[in-house]
Design a protein around this motif. Structure first.
Motif, short mmCIF file in Angstrom:
data_model
loop_
_atom_site.label_atom_id
_atom_site.label_comp_id
_atom_site.label_asym_id
_atom_site.label_seq_id
_atom_site.Cartn_x
_atom_site.Cartn_y
_atom_site.Cartn_z
N LEU A 40 0.82 -1.21 0.00
CA LEU A 40 0.00 0.00 0.00
C LEU A 40 0.86 1.26 0.00
CD1 LEU A 40 -2.84 -1.07 2.42
CD2 LEU A 40 -3.16 -0.29 0.07
N GLU A 41 1.99 1.23 0.70
CA GLU A 41 2.89 2.37 0.71
C GLU A 41 3.48 2.60 -0.69
OE1 GLU A 41 4.83 5.66 1.61
OE2 GLU A 41 3.45 4.70 2.99
N ALA A 42 3.76 1.51 -1.39
CA ALA A 42 4.37 1.61 -2.72
C ALA A 42 3.34 1.94 -3.80
CB ALA A 42 5.08 0.31 -3.06
N ARG A 43 2.12 1.38 -3.70
CA ARG A 43 1.15 1.48 -4.79
C ARG A 43 -0.09 2.32 -4.48
NH1 ARG A 43 1.00 -4.40 -7.60
NH2 ARG A 43 3.19 -4.91 -7.34
N GLU A 44 -0.44 2.45 -3.22
CA GLU A 44 -1.62 3.16 -2.72
C GLU A 44 -2.93 2.40 -2.93
OE1 GLU A 44 -0.96 7.84 -2.55
OE2 GLU A 44 -1.29 7.12 -4.59
N LEU A 45 -3.08 1.66 -4.01
CA LEU A 45 -4.33 0.96 -4.32
C LEU A 45 -3.99 -0.46 -4.73
CD1 LEU A 45 -7.43 1.47 -4.69
CD2 LEU A 45 -6.92 1.91 -7.09
N ILE A 82 -10.57 -4.63 -2.35
CA ILE A 82 -9.79 -3.50 -2.85
C ILE A 82 -9.51 -2.58 -1.67
CG2 ILE A 82 -9.71 -1.55 -4.44
CD1 ILE A 82 -11.80 -3.04 -6.15
N LEU A 83 -8.21 -2.31 -1.44
CA LEU A 83 -7.78 -1.47 -0.33
C LEU A 83 -7.06 -0.23 -0.85
CD1 LEU A 83 -6.26 -4.08 2.16
CD2 LEU A 83 -8.50 -3.03 2.28
N TYR A 84 -7.21 0.88 -0.13
CA TYR A 84 -6.53 2.13 -0.48
C TYR A 84 -5.92 2.75 0.78
CZ TYR A 84 -5.78 7.05 -1.49
OH TYR A 84 -5.22 8.29 -1.61
N LYS A 85 -4.71 3.24 0.61
CA LYS A 85 -4.07 4.02 1.67
C LYS A 85 -3.19 5.06 1.00
CE LYS A 85 -0.89 3.87 5.53
NZ LYS A 85 0.10 3.07 6.25
N LYS A 91 3.13 9.39 -3.39
CA LYS A 91 1.74 9.79 -3.69
C LYS A 91 1.55 9.95 -5.19
CE LYS A 91 -1.91 12.82 -2.19
NZ LYS A 91 -2.88 11.84 -2.60
N THR A 92 0.68 9.11 -5.77
CA THR A 92 0.40 9.17 -7.22
C THR A 92 -1.06 9.39 -7.50
OG1 THR A 92 0.22 6.77 -7.29
CG2 THR A 92 2.37 7.71 -7.83
N ILE A 93 -1.95 9.00 -6.60
CA ILE A 93 -3.39 9.10 -6.83
C ILE A 93 -3.91 10.37 -6.18
CG2 ILE A 93 -5.63 8.04 -6.44
CD1 ILE A 93 -4.24 5.32 -6.42
#
Length: 97
Positions: A40-45, A82-85, A91-93
């Protein structure tokens, strides 16, 4: 907490993603929680798939992973979570307000 508009936006972005992890018969382990937090830290989603042989309830697995990784559950559909952080470094999103 995510708004409905933000969840719709994230669901749209997650549609083309492949599951990063699978939850099997071992269920939600400490190692899975750590790897989920790192992903999640690397991809966010991310998407996580729950296998047929898993004894874990998909809703409790999603809540456990989200709570331990300090993330938000965007959607649980079928056997996919589906998880988001929001990432502190990558930060990309950009979420709609």
């Amino acid at each position: 907490m995510l708004t409905g508009k933000q969840k719709r936006f994230l669901r749209k972005k997650a549609h083309s993603l492949k599951p990063v992890f699978q939850i099997g018969k071992a269920g939600v382990t400490d190692n899975l929680i750590k790897q989920t937090a790192d992903a999640l830290e690397a991809r966010e989603l991310i998407k996580i798939n729950i296998l047929q042989n898993s004894m874990e309830d998909k809703h409790s697995a999603a809540e456990t992973l989200a709570a331990e990784a300090d993330a938000s559950v965007v959607q649980i559909i079928g056997n996919t979570i589906i998880l988001y952080k929001e990432s502190s470094e990558n930060k990309t999103i950009e979420l709609p307000s």
